[in-house]
Motif scaffolding. Structure first.
Motif, mmCIF file in Angstrom:
data_model
loop_
_atom_site.group_PDB
_atom_site.id
_atom_site.type_symbol
_atom_site.label_atom_id
_atom_site.label_comp_id
_atom_site.label_asym_id
_atom_site.label_seq_id
_atom_site.Cartn_x
_atom_site.Cartn_y
_atom_site.Cartn_z
ATOM 1 N N VAL A 143 -2.539 11.674 48.340
ATOM 2 C CA VAL A 143 -2.546 12.927 47.320
ATOM 3 C C VAL A 143 -3.659 13.789 47.490
ATOM 4 C CG1 VAL A 143 -2.629 13.740 45.131
ATOM 5 C CG2 VAL A 143 -1.280 11.612 45.606
ATOM 6 N N ASN A 144 -4.961 12.938 47.818
ATOM 7 C CA ASN A 144 -6.292 14.008 47.951
ATOM 8 C C ASN A 144 -6.108 14.588 49.375
ATOM 9 O OD1 ASN A 144 -7.219 13.298 45.628
ATOM 10 N ND2 ASN A 144 -8.487 11.571 46.428
ATOM 11 N N THR A 145 -5.684 14.028 50.203
ATOM 12 C CA THR A 145 -5.507 14.640 51.505
ATOM 13 C C THR A 145 -4.624 15.739 51.572
ATOM 14 O OG1 THR A 145 -6.166 12.322 52.563
ATOM 15 C CG2 THR A 145 -5.353 14.041 54.098
ATOM 16 N N VAL A 146 -3.365 15.509 51.305
ATOM 17 C CA VAL A 146 -2.446 16.711 50.903
ATOM 18 C C VAL A 146 -3.137 17.982 50.249
ATOM 19 C CG1 VAL A 146 -0.106 17.604 50.193
ATOM 20 C CG2 VAL A 146 -0.483 15.256 51.315
ATOM 21 N N LEU A 147 -3.650 17.814 49.114
ATOM 22 C CA LEU A 147 -4.186 18.701 48.282
ATOM 23 C C LEU A 147 -5.410 19.496 49.172
ATOM 24 C CD1 LEU A 147 -4.750 16.954 44.717
ATOM 25 C CD2 LEU A 147 -3.022 18.859 45.655
ATOM 26 N N PHE A 148 -6.226 18.781 49.896
ATOM 27 C CA PHE A 148 -7.387 19.318 50.531
ATOM 28 C C PHE A 148 -6.965 19.821 51.810
ATOM 29 C CE2 PHE A 148 -10.530 18.517 54.258
ATOM 30 C CZ PHE A 148 -11.617 19.277 53.539
ATOM 31 N N ILE A 149 -5.605 19.450 52.496
ATOM 32 C CA ILE A 149 -5.095 20.283 53.585
ATOM 33 C C ILE A 149 -4.618 21.566 53.277
ATOM 34 C CG2 ILE A 149 -3.075 20.328 55.560
ATOM 35 C CD1 ILE A 149 -3.669 17.316 55.667
ATOM 36 N N ILE A 150 -3.726 21.743 52.171
ATOM 37 C CA ILE A 150 -3.269 23.063 51.545
ATOM 38 C C ILE A 150 -4.675 23.771 51.170
ATOM 39 C CG2 ILE A 150 -1.977 24.029 49.647
ATOM 40 C CD1 ILE A 150 -0.611 21.426 49.454
ATOM 41 N N ILE A 151 -5.647 23.324 50.602
ATOM 42 C CA ILE A 151 -6.725 23.924 50.493
ATOM 43 C C ILE A 151 -7.369 24.704 51.357
ATOM 44 C CG2 ILE A 151 -9.361 24.007 49.676
ATOM 45 C CD1 ILE A 151 -8.322 21.904 47.243
ATOM 46 N N VAL A 152 -7.560 23.912 52.576
ATOM 47 C CA VAL A 152 -8.137 24.337 53.906
ATOM 48 C C VAL A 152 -7.206 25.324 54.510
ATOM 49 C CG1 VAL A 152 -8.570 23.770 56.338
ATOM 50 C CG2 VAL A 152 -9.421 22.245 54.545
ATOM 51 N N TYR A 153 -5.898 25.388 54.372
ATOM 52 C CA TYR A 153 -4.914 26.278 54.705
ATOM 53 C C TYR A 153 -5.149 27.593 54.376
ATOM 54 C CZ TYR A 153 -0.527 28.998 55.676
ATOM 55 O OH TYR A 153 0.291 29.686 56.128
ATOM 56 N N ILE A 154 -5.343 27.817 52.792
ATOM 57 C CA ILE A 154 -5.369 28.757 52.177
ATOM 58 C C ILE A 154 -6.820 29.644 52.571
ATOM 59 C CG2 ILE A 154 -5.677 29.973 49.886
ATOM 60 C CD1 ILE A 154 -3.829 27.683 48.953
ATOM 61 N N LEU A 155 -7.796 28.713 52.557
ATOM 62 C CA LEU A 155 -9.161 29.180 52.958
ATOM 63 C C LEU A 155 -9.245 29.802 54.547
ATOM 64 C CD1 LEU A 155 -11.607 26.273 51.968
ATOM 65 C CD2 LEU A 155 -11.269 28.499 50.882
ATOM 66 N N ALA A 156 -8.461 29.260 55.241
ATOM 67 C CA ALA A 156 -8.229 29.796 56.745
ATOM 68 C C ALA A 156 -7.285 30.969 56.738
ATOM 69 C CB ALA A 156 -7.779 28.566 57.702
ATOM 70 N N THR A 157 -6.530 31.301 55.907
ATOM 71 C CA THR A 157 -5.445 32.330 56.063
ATOM 72 C C THR A 157 -5.982 33.587 54.949
ATOM 73 O OG1 THR A 157 -3.989 31.207 54.541
ATOM 74 C CG2 THR A 157 -3.610 30.995 56.981
ATOM 75 N N SER A 158 -5.584 33.199 53.894
ATOM 76 C CA SER A 158 -5.625 34.224 52.677
ATOM 77 C C SER A 158 -7.157 34.656 52.708
ATOM 78 C CB SER A 158 -5.026 33.905 51.482
ATOM 79 O OG SER A 158 -3.608 33.669 51.785
ATOM 80 N N VAL A 159 -8.023 33.585 52.267
ATOM 81 C CA VAL A 159 -9.501 33.803 52.004
ATOM 82 C C VAL A 159 -10.221 34.253 53.205
ATOM 83 C CG1 VAL A 159 -11.386 32.662 51.060
ATOM 84 C CG2 VAL A 159 -9.320 31.867 50.158
ATOM 85 N N SER A 160 -10.289 33.684 54.215
ATOM 86 C CA SER A 160 -10.880 34.129 55.508
ATOM 87 C C SER A 160 -10.230 35.841 55.975
ATOM 88 C CB SER A 160 -10.709 33.291 56.610
ATOM 89 O OG SER A 160 -11.314 31.943 56.241
ATOM 90 N N GLY A 161 -8.826 35.887 55.835
ATOM 91 C CA GLY A 161 -8.361 37.150 56.062
ATOM 92 C C GLY A 161 -9.000 38.442 55.311
ATOM 93 N N HIS A 162 -9.097 38.061 53.860
ATOM 94 C CA HIS A 162 -9.796 38.898 53.070
ATOM 95 C C HIS A 162 -11.355 39.193 53.324
ATOM 96 C CE1 HIS A 162 -10.035 41.028 49.029
ATOM 97 N NE2 HIS A 162 -11.093 40.509 49.047
#
Length: 290
Positions: A143-162
């Motif tokens: 569960v922790n790994t899945v949550l961590f991967i989703i957080i990394v995905y958002i950081l790499a796409t939406s957050v970094s893009g902004h």
């Protein structure tokens, strides 16, 4: 799990549920933004309350942390709006916006960590241990790994893009869609001297045309997302030389546009910023998972 779930809820509400119009005029859509955080944070805290505390002490484990997170989030956003409105029109506007954005996100993360400490009774050592269990033998590691991967995905796409968007700034539409420059040369002969073979009286006309494409910003955004995700993967596995191929591929695709100095500088700034953010996130992931 609680910390990762609340961080994910914050990122979903702040980036996935916010439209570009809401970002541009945040004060006008502040109520909608407030409701987004109330809903998403409420769902996350409800899961934590049910899973960890089995429906006990709803006031302390659900109502109080939800109120604390949502109210402080509203206050931080109002402060950020006031600071952005105070920015004068200068060349450093973009960097100031990036600094305010990063400060805003850091404050939100601090509030989440503080709420976990005050209301859910998760100490800093426990938080550190939960990250170490991401790839360990704990029953919650999946569960922790899945949550961590989703957080990394958002950081790499939406957050970094902004962040990249704020660094490079906005461009006029004709400049953003610039494709290349076309030069035509036409040799003309004076009609009066045309019948005189021994006399050559001619001149050359040179015409410059600029070619533009239709707006493809969504395609460019997708390229940036894939670029940063690839950089993260390559960083995690230690294949740093392969990152150079990403830059080379982008340069080849934009070869004609690079003839224009202004566009080349814009391209270089955006690419280097994107690669840098991908490297930073990749090193964080490498440190957590390896």
């Amino acid at each position: 799990m609680a910390v990762l779930l609340l961080l994910l809820a914050h990122l979903i509400a702040d980036f996935w549920l916010q439209t570009d119009q809401m970002v541009k005029d945040k004060l006008k859509y502040l109520k909608k933004h407030f409701l987004h955080h109330l809903l998403v944070s409420g769902i996350a805290l409800a899961i934590i309350w049910v899973y960890l505390f089995e429906f006990k002490h709803i006031i302390h484990y659900f109502v109080l942390p939800l109120s604390f997170i949502v109210i402080t989030h509203l206050l931080i956003d109002l402060l950020k709006i006031k600071l952005i409105d105070s920015i004068k029109s200068t060349r450093t506007d973009n960097m100031k916006r990036v600094v305010f954005f990063l400060m805003d996100q850091v404050l939100h993360v601090v509030i989440i960590l503080l709420s976990c400490t005050l209301f859910i009774h998760i100490s800093i050592p426990d938080m550190t241990a939960s990250f170490k269990e991401l790839s360990g033998t704990s029953s919650l590691h999946l569960v922790n790994t899945v949550l961590f991967i989703i957080i990394v995905y958002i950081l790499a796409t939406s957050v970094s893009g902004h962040i990249v968007k704020n660094i490079v700034g906005s461009l006029p539409s004709e400049f953003a869609n610039f494709e290349g420059e076309l030069t035509l040369r036409n040799k003309m002969i004076d009609g009066i001297e045309r019948d005189q073979p021994k006399t050559e009286n001619s001149f050359t006309g040179e015409y410059h045309y600029f070619t533009y494409s239709s707006p493809t910003r969504s395609r460019g955004k997708l390229i940036g997302y894939i670029e940063r995700l690839l950089v993260i993967v390559l960083t995690v596995i230690g294949a740093y030389p392969s990152i150079a191929f990403i830059i080379a591929a982008k340069s080849i695709a934009r070869f004609k546009q690079l003839d224009d100095r202004n566009w080349a500088e814009y391209f270089l700034l955006g690419t280097l910023s994107s690669i840098f953010l991908g490297l930073v996130i990749g090193l964080i992931v490498q440190g957590v998972l390896m």
